[in-house]
Design a protein around this motif. Structure first.
Motif, PDB file in Angstrom:
ATOM      1  N   PHE A 107      25.383  20.886 143.027  1.00 60.36           N
ATOM      2  CA  PHE A 107      26.814  20.603 143.063  1.00 60.36           C
ATOM      3  C   PHE A 107      27.079  19.106 142.958  1.00 60.36           C
ATOM      4  CE2 PHE A 107      30.912  19.819 145.091  1.00 60.36           C
ATOM      5  CZ  PHE A 107      31.689  20.706 144.390  1.00 60.36           C
ATOM      6  N   GLY A 108      27.971  18.760 142.055  1.00 57.96           N
ATOM      7  CA  GLY A 108      28.354  17.373 141.869  1.00 57.96           C
ATOM      8  C   GLY A 108      29.695  17.295 141.175  1.00 57.96           C
ATOM      9  N   PRO A 109      30.134  16.081 140.837  1.00 52.72           N
ATOM     10  CA  PRO A 109      31.443  15.912 140.199  1.00 52.72           C
ATOM     11  C   PRO A 109      31.613  16.722 138.911  1.00 52.72           C
ATOM     12  CG  PRO A 109      30.615  13.804 140.957  1.00 52.72           C
ATOM     13  CD  PRO A 109      29.508  14.796 141.150  1.00 52.72           C
ATOM     14  N   ASP A 110      30.574  16.793 138.091  1.00 49.34           N
ATOM     15  CA  ASP A 110      30.698  17.557 136.839  1.00 49.34           C
ATOM     16  C   ASP A 110      30.919  19.039 137.098  1.00 49.34           C
ATOM     17  OD1 ASP A 110      30.351  15.219 135.406  1.00 49.34           O
ATOM     18  OD2 ASP A 110      28.217  15.573 135.025  1.00 49.34           O
ATOM     19  N   GLN A 111      30.171  19.611 138.057  1.00 46.89           N
ATOM     20  CA  GLN A 111      30.329  21.026 138.378  1.00 46.89           C
ATOM     21  C   GLN A 111      31.700  21.293 139.001  1.00 46.89           C
ATOM     22  OE1 GLN A 111      27.653  19.209 139.249  1.00 46.89           O
ATOM     23  NE2 GLN A 111      26.114  20.079 137.890  1.00 46.89           N
ATOM     24  N   LEU A 112      32.153  20.369 139.835  1.00 49.88           N
ATOM     25  CA  LEU A 112      33.472  20.515 140.444  1.00 49.88           C
ATOM     26  C   LEU A 112      34.548  20.541 139.369  1.00 49.88           C
ATOM     27  CD1 LEU A 112      35.428  20.580 142.852  1.00 49.88           C
ATOM     28  CD2 LEU A 112      35.231  18.084 142.967  1.00 49.88           C
ATOM     29  N   ALA A 113      34.536  19.570 138.497  1.00 52.77           N
ATOM     30  CA  ALA A 113      35.554  19.480 137.443  1.00 52.77           C
ATOM     31  C   ALA A 113      35.477  20.664 136.486  1.00 52.77           C
ATOM     32  CB  ALA A 113      35.407  18.166 136.683  1.00 52.77           C
ATOM     33  N   SER A 114      34.280  21.069 136.098  1.00 50.87           N
ATOM     34  CA  SER A 114      34.160  22.179 135.136  1.00 50.87           C
ATOM     35  C   SER A 114      34.529  23.505 135.762  1.00 50.87           C
ATOM     36  CB  SER A 114      32.765  22.214 134.508  1.00 50.87           C
ATOM     37  OG  SER A 114      31.794  22.509 135.483  1.00 50.87           O
ATOM     38  N   SER A 115      34.202  23.726 137.048  1.00 47.95           N
ATOM     39  CA  SER A 115      34.579  24.988 137.681  1.00 47.95           C
ATOM     40  C   SER A 115      36.096  25.062 137.860  1.00 47.95           C
ATOM     41  CB  SER A 115      33.851  25.183 139.010  1.00 47.95           C
ATOM     42  OG  SER A 115      34.200  24.196 139.936  1.00 47.95           O
ATOM     43  N   TRP A 116      36.735  23.941 138.148  1.00 43.55           N
ATOM     44  CA  TRP A 116      38.196  23.916 138.262  1.00 43.55           C
ATOM     45  C   TRP A 116      38.834  24.198 136.899  1.00 43.55           C
ATOM     46  CZ3 TRP A 116      41.998  24.610 141.369  1.00 43.55           C
ATOM     47  CH2 TRP A 116      43.279  24.177 141.042  1.00 43.55           C
ATOM     48  N   ALA A 117      38.338  23.565 135.850  1.00 41.76           N
ATOM     49  CA  ALA A 117      38.881  23.798 134.498  1.00 41.76           C
ATOM     50  C   ALA A 117      38.699  25.258 134.084  1.00 41.76           C
ATOM     51  CB  ALA A 117      38.201  22.862 133.505  1.00 41.76           C
ATOM     52  N   ALA A 118      37.542  25.838 134.378  1.00 35.48           N
ATOM     53  CA  ALA A 118      37.301  27.233 134.024  1.00 35.48           C
ATOM     54  C   ALA A 118      38.223  28.171 134.787  1.00 35.48           C
ATOM     55  CB  ALA A 118      35.823  27.598 134.297  1.00 35.48           C
ATOM     56  N   ALA A 119      38.473  27.869 136.065  1.00 33.39           N
ATOM     57  CA  ALA A 119      39.374  28.695 136.867  1.00 33.39           C
ATOM     58  C   ALA A 119      40.798  28.649 136.330  1.00 33.39           C
ATOM     59  CB  ALA A 119      39.341  28.257 138.329  1.00 33.39           C
ATOM     60  N   LEU A 120      41.226  27.482 135.876  1.00 31.66           N
ATOM     61  CA  LEU A 120      42.579  27.359 135.316  1.00 31.66           C
ATOM     62  C   LEU A 120      42.714  28.096 133.993  1.00 31.66           C
ATOM     63  CD1 LEU A 120      43.535  23.646 136.048  1.00 31.66           C
ATOM     64  CD2 LEU A 120      44.180  25.719 137.303  1.00 31.66           C
ATOM     65  N   ALA A 121      41.627  28.195 133.252  1.00 29.13           N
ATOM     66  CA  ALA A 121      41.643  28.846 131.946  1.00 29.13           C
ATOM     67  C   ALA A 121      41.657  30.373 132.059  1.00 29.13           C
ATOM     68  CB  ALA A 121      40.433  28.401 131.124  1.00 29.13           C
ATOM     69  N   ARG A 122      41.404  30.890 133.257  1.00 29.77           N
ATOM     70  CA  ARG A 122      41.364  32.358 133.426  1.00 29.77           C
ATOM     71  C   ARG A 122      42.733  32.960 133.339  1.00 29.77           C
ATOM     72  NH1 ARG A 122      38.623  34.620 138.430  1.00 29.77           N
ATOM     73  NH2 ARG A 122      40.027  33.327 139.572  1.00 29.77           N
TER      74      ARG A 122
END
Length: 122
Positions: A107-122
């Motif tokens: 877990f790091g900044p990249d995973q945080l940002a990408s998981s948030w972006a993926a959640a918004l795209a759902r």
């Protein structure tokens, strides 16, 4: 654009501090609180209205999977991302409402940002 408001839920103080540092170092994210149990997370979500909950799976009492299930029942529920030191296939995450599962070790900044972006795209 307003920062993503994050609630951290983990029973281990060292990890709460570490994840707080990761969130704080990630542009566009801010920690609004940290709790140490699933029970504490439920009223904290109602009171603080975070956008994102970073939830440990293995919690005493109400575990992260059940807490996620309860949190995501609300119409205006936050996004929940489950975290653990164990592999995802060790848990039955079916129907718990979490957007994704991430390993604590990576877990790091990249995973945080990408998981948030993926959640918004759902």
């Amino acid at each position: 654009m307003a920062a993503v408001r994050v609630l951290i839920v983990d029973d281990q103080e060292p990890f709460r501090r570490a994840i707080t540092a990761v969130v704080s170092e990630t542009d566009g994210f801010v920690v609004v609180a940290a709790t140490s149990s699933g029970e504490e997370s439920l009223p904290a979500v109602v009171r603080l209205r975070p956008d994102l909950v970073l939830m440990d799976v293995n919690l005493p009492g109400i575990d992260g999977i059940e807490a996620s299930r309860r949190i995501t029942r609300a119409v205006d529920a936050p996004v929940v991302v489950l975290l653990s030191t164990s592999d995802a296939d060790e848990f039955d995450l079916t129907g718990c409402g979490a957007a994704t599962y991430l390993a604590k070790a990576t877990f790091g900044p990249d995973q945080l940002a990408s998981s948030w972006a993926a959640a918004l795209a759902r």
